[in-house]
Every structure is written in C-alpha cells, then in structure tokens.
Design an enzyme around this catalytic site. Structure first.
Site, PDB file in Angstrom:
ATOM      1  N   GLU A 130       0.798  -1.236   0.000  1.00 18.05           N
ATOM      2  CA  GLU A 130       0.000   0.000   0.000  1.00 18.05           C
ATOM      3  C   GLU A 130       0.827   1.282   0.000  1.00 18.05           C
ATOM      4  O   GLU A 130       0.582   2.187   0.806  1.00 18.05           O
ATOM      5  CB  GLU A 130      -0.946   0.002   1.215  1.00 18.05           C
ATOM      6  CG  GLU A 130      -1.840  -1.220   1.287  1.00 18.05           C
ATOM      7  CD  GLU A 130      -2.762  -1.235   2.506  1.00 18.05           C
ATOM      8  OE1 GLU A 130      -2.568  -0.414   3.415  1.00 18.05           O
ATOM      9  OE2 GLU A 130      -3.679  -2.073   2.525  1.00 18.05           O
ATOM     10  N   GLU A 244      -6.006 -10.710  -0.851  1.00 17.00           N
ATOM     11  CA  GLU A 244      -6.800 -10.576   0.381  1.00 17.00           C
ATOM     12  C   GLU A 244      -8.262 -10.528  -0.022  1.00 17.00           C
ATOM     13  O   GLU A 244      -8.848  -9.464  -0.135  1.00 17.00           O
ATOM     14  CB  GLU A 244      -6.404  -9.301   1.130  1.00 17.00           C
ATOM     15  CG  GLU A 244      -4.911  -9.225   1.415  1.00 17.00           C
ATOM     16  CD  GLU A 244      -4.496  -7.977   2.205  1.00 17.00           C
ATOM     17  OE1 GLU A 244      -5.364  -7.298   2.763  1.00 17.00           O
ATOM     18  OE2 GLU A 244      -3.289  -7.698   2.243  1.00 17.00           O
TER      19      GLU A 244
HETATM   20  C1  GLA Z   1      -4.793  -4.494   4.640  1.00 21.66           C
HETATM   21  C2  GLA Z   1      -3.535  -5.262   5.019  1.00 21.66           C
HETATM   22  C3  GLA Z   1      -3.870  -6.578   5.666  1.00 21.66           C
HETATM   23  C4  GLA Z   1      -4.976  -6.424   6.676  1.00 21.66           C
HETATM   24  C5  GLA Z   1      -6.167  -5.825   6.024  1.00 21.66           C
HETATM   25  C6  GLA Z   1      -7.317  -5.748   6.955  1.00 21.66           C
HETATM   26  O1  GLA Z   1      -5.375  -4.960   3.511  1.00 21.66           O
HETATM   27  O2  GLA Z   1      -2.707  -5.522   3.931  1.00 21.66           O
HETATM   28  O3  GLA Z   1      -2.724  -7.067   6.301  1.00 21.66           O
HETATM   29  O4  GLA Z   1      -4.561  -5.635   7.744  1.00 21.66           O
HETATM   30  O5  GLA Z   1      -5.812  -4.534   5.598  1.00 21.66           O
HETATM   31  O6  GLA Z   1      -7.426  -6.835   7.777  1.00 21.66           O
END
Ligand code: GLA
Length: 343
Positions: A130, A244
């Site tokens: 990010e 994710e």
């Molecule tokens: C982001 C992070 C993850 C996690 C999510 C929420 O996407 O990359 O590690 O913390 O937020 O759970």
C-alpha cells in the site's frame, strides 16, 4: 467432493490468512481446502518486532509450524507498510526522528531476521504494501504524485520502495518479491501502481509480482473495471495474485456505515448475490489462466473475519466461503462451479 485447492490445482494456489488462534480452531478446514497460508497480522512489523532488540516470534511460529507440518507454503506479509510501524523505528531513544540511515539499517536487519527464520517454507513475500496514494490517504504527498505520505517517504525518502526491494533481493536472491496494493480496480490508482512498478523494473529492480487485495463487496467492483486493471497490470508481464479476498455483505466494505444494523440474519437473496459475485470473479480470473499464481481468502470462515470488527466493532458480516460453523456456503459451491467442478 473436491476441495478448493483441488478444483484450482491447474490454475493457481488457493490461500488463506490465519491468526495464531484460527490456525488451531480451523485446522481441519485449512489443511483440507487451502495450499497457501498468510499470517493475517503476526508478521507485521509492530507485532513481530515491538522493540529494537525484541522479537515476538511465537504467534508467527505457530502458523509457520502448522504450515510446515501440513506441507503448505507461506506467503510472507509484510515488511514495509504505512501501518503497524513501531515507535522505536521512527524515533531515536532521545526522541528525535530516525534518520534515513537508521531506518534502512533497521529494515535490513528486520528483513534478514524474518527471511532467514521463515524463508525455507515461504513461497513469496509482500515486500511493500500500500505505498501508492489515493483519496483516502490525503493529504497527498507533496513531493511525488505516486506515493502516499507516511514515515517511509518522510524519513527514508521517495526511493524507499526501491531500497526495500533491492534489500530483499540481496538477502534472498531466489525469493519471489511482491508489491501488494488495494483498490487496484480504480483506474487512477491502477495507473499509479503501473507507473511505480514499471519505474522499478526499468531501473533493474527485481519485482516478481503484483498482489491485488480483494476486499470487495456484493456490490462491486464492477467486472469491466477489474478487467481493465488486470489488463493494464498484465502488460508489465508479471504474475498477479488476489491477495486478500472477501466479499462484504454491506454495500461499501470500508466507507461510512449505519451502526444501528448489527444484524446477522442476512436475507437469503443477499447470500445468493454474494455467491453469484464470487462465481463471476472466479470466472473472470479463469479467463486469465496462467496469469494469476494465487487467490488468498482473508480468513478461513465467517466467524474469524476481520470484517466482524471493522469498520464497526461487532457488526456481523459473512464475507467468506465457509460459514460460522465452518460449513461450505453457497458461495463455496459457486467458486467450484467456476472451475467446472460440480458439487
Ligand atoms: C490491509 C492489510 C492486511 C490487513 C487488512 C485488513 O489490507 O494488507 O494485512 O490488515 O488490511 O485486515
């Protein structure tokens, strides 16, 4: 009945994020269905390295041991991120800000420690998570049109992403090094990610893949928007991953929400809508066979999803393929169906 990992064995790995608790409570489900594991929080900088001379390995070790015992490789997550940054990393003991040299030396030591400890059973690492700015990370970085403003840009400088990848390659030349990001379906953000990664590749930096977080919802993202982003990133000729994945039952996974609706009796149509969405997304990914190396679900089953705590603590959500009793939901069967597997 086929499992997720079996159904997708010719496409990609099917991964899951686990905590030190869910690796025990959901052990049977995980070992049956998945073939890649991410530590949900246990390897984040602040968690595993809370003081300069102190590591808290035990929670990550638990997950690592389970993975080794079951022959499942890990995705390492994550070295550099704008969250979970320990105070000691950004402040010297006398309270003054850490220098670029301090930050880079600490990052190197941190990466070496984790890569040496866990590298043998880790198939890839999220080196940077990010970094690219978007509307939610304003005020915008004033020096650079790509990166969010955070302690890494402030204290290390605009080249911190490059520094982190070069360091990781130096420590583990054969490791797969990933750049991970959210809201990649947003065209403007996708452009920035493209520009960042292209710049790294042009300068000879080893980047082995891009992770697209999939914290999506029953409402979106729109399939065409997603397709356009995938096409754009695929033109970099790197493997992609959905890192994710969960599909919130609320229209907006992250935005403002109504705290007066902490319900857990979702209408059947909503769960059907979720199942249909899952099928559409997996069908889309299958159109790109060979491009995606892994899809990771952010949690094993609905009872352990972070979305029960965020953005509102206690607001129930059911974003995954297995319900609160670890039983397959309609969404599970539809993900199998997308792979041509009948339940
Ligand atoms: C982001 C992070 C993850 C996690 C999510 C929420 O996407 O990359 O590690 O913390 O937020 O759970």
């Amino acid at each position: 009945m086929k499992t997720l990992a079996e159904a997708y064995k010719d496409d990609c790995k099917i991964g899951v994020a686990l905590s030190a608790e869910s690796v025990q409570s959901h052990a049977g489900l995980v070992s049956a269905q998945f073939n890649s594991i991410t530590c949900e929080n246990e390897m984040k900088f602040q968690r595993i390295h809370p003081a300069q001379d102190e590591y808290n390995f035990e929670p990550a070790d638990k997950i690592y041991r389970f993975a080794v015992e079951h022959g499942i490789p890990l995705r390492g997550h994550t070295f550099v991120w704008h969250q979970e940054i320990p105070h000691w990393l950004v402040r010297r003991p006398d309270g003054t800000p850490a220098t670029r040299e301090d930050m880079l030396a600490h990052l190197r030591e941190h990466m070496e420690t984790l890569m040496h400890r866990y590298g043998r059973n880790t198939w890839c690492w999220d080196v940077v998570n990010e970094a690219v700015y978007d509307e939610s990370s304003l005020p915008q970085n004033r020096y650079n049109a790509l990166l969010r403003r955070d302690p890494w840009t402030d204290l290390v400088g605009e080249d911190y992403v490059e520094q982190a990848f070069r360091m990781a390659e130096h420590i583990a030349p054969n490791a797969q090094l990933i750049y991970n990001e959210y809201a990649v379906y947003d065209p403007a953000k996708c452009d920035r990610i493209y520009t960042l990664v292209k710049g790294l590749l042009d300068r000879g930096v080893k980047v082995d893949g891009i992770g697209m977080q999939g914290h999506w919802s029953v409402m979106g993202p729109d399939l065409d928007a997603l397709r356009r982003s995938i096409d754009r990133l695929a033109s970099l000729k790197l493997p992609l991953q959905i890192t994710e994945m969960d599909l919130s039952l609320y229209p907006d996974a992250g935005g403002p929400s109504n705290p007066d609706t902490p319900y857990d009796h979702f209408p059947a149509e909503l769960l059907e809508q979720q199942a249909a969405r899952y099928e559409q997304y997996f069908s889309l990914l299958r159109e790109y066979r060979g491009l995606f190396s892994c899809v990771t679900f952010w949690g094993a089953a609905d009872d352990v999803s972070w979305l029960n705590y965020w953005p509102l603590r206690g607001r129930c959500n059911q974003p995954l393929l297995f319900d609160r009793n670890q039983q397959p939901k309609e969404a599970f069967y539809r993900v199998l169906a997308a792979a041509g597997v009948k339940a």
